[in-house]
Design an enzyme around this catalytic site. Structure first.
Site: not given
Ligand code: F6R
Length: 261
Positions: A67, A136, A138, A143
């Site tokens: 992403d 959440d 995702h 989301e």
């Molecule tokens: C990052 C991504 C997000 C993160 C998620 C967890 O490229 O796509 O889905 O993996 O928000 O983030 P962290 O690892 O910082 O807790």
């Protein structure tokens, strides 16, 4: 879905780095799906160390971003291309021109999203897609409420995700972009192997919902229950909400030698 519970975050990183190393060793032209955020960082550091010791090469690999934020200047340090270059690509021998991401500067973002899915197909698909999980539920930036069949597209971040990610923007939540381009859940599901890593007590609830809850767009990570080769690597605190934790431990400890992750 296979759940691997490790004693701590370091051991989780070792498992994740081991899977990626094996892909690099065994595939002639491996395609790595790379996530950003905190969760994969320890595994990236292990891969960099293995590269420095001459134990692994990325010279024959390509990588695709999961992403990217929309609206940041191209050279912004928290852009995900910059992040992944800093944390991995520029510290190993993966050729920079074989790091791909969605073109979020394109005038026609919808078209850029379509082209990104086509590019992934043209590369031959993703061999291993590394994922973190949001509080959440995702994955990528799909989301809650995301179509379970979605393709790469623009999404609006929830307030909770922007608050979570404010730590990368000196705690200024208003600086976290509102929009992102993310691989869709349908796109992610096409990876040959999906490898989700989550550590710490803050991940216990989303991991419980993703692994053992109902398959629902309200917890996008629950779509991994449909993937034929999904591995979830969690440390003990992140495993705290798993009802079948004892079974997962027993299964992993008694895994047949010939059966790899
Ligand atoms: C990052 C991504 C997000 C993160 C998620 C967890 O490229 O796509 O889905 O993996 O928000 O983030 P962290 O690892 O910082 O807790």
């Amino acid at each position: 879905m296979e759940v691997v519970i490790t004693p701590d975050a370091d051991a989780a990183a070792e498992v994740v780095a081991g899977v990626i190393t094996r892909v690099l060793h065994t595939r002639p032209a491996p395609v790595l799906g790379l996530a950003t955020g905190s969760s994969p960082l320890a595994a990236y550091r292990r891969l960099i160390a293995a590269h420095d010791q001459g134990d692994v090469s990325f010279g024959h690999a390509s990588a695709v971003l999961l992403d990217e934020y929309v609206g940041l200047p191209p050279d912004h340090p928290q852009g995900y291309r910059a992040f992944i270059c800093r944390e991995l690509v520029d510290r190993v021998d993966l050729p920079r021109e074989r790091l791909f991401g969605p073109d979020v500067q394109a005038p026609d973002l919808g078209d850029a999203c379509l082209r990104y899915d086509e590019l992934i197909t043209d590369l031959g698909g993703v061999d291993v897609q590394l994922l973190g999980i949001g509080s959440d539920g995702h994955i990528g930036f799909n989301e809650p409420g995301s179509s379970l069949a979605s393709r790469t597209r623009i999404k609006t971040l929830t307030r909770a995700t922007r608050a979570d990610n404010a730590r990368f923007f000196e705690d200024h939540e208003h600086e976290v972009p509102r929009h992102v381009v993310t691989q869709g859940l349908g796109t992610i599901l096409e990876a040959r192997h999906v490898l989700l890593v989550a550590c710490g007590a803050g991940k216990a609830t989303p991991i419980g919902r993703a692994v053992e809850g109902p398959l629902t767009a309200m917890c996008p990570a629950s779509i991994l229950q449909l993937h034929p080769h999904a591995t979830v690597v969690v440390d003990e605190p992140a495993a705290a909400g798993l009802k079948l934790a004892g079974y997962y431990r027993e299964a992993y400890q008694n895994k047949p030698r010939w059966q790899e992750l």
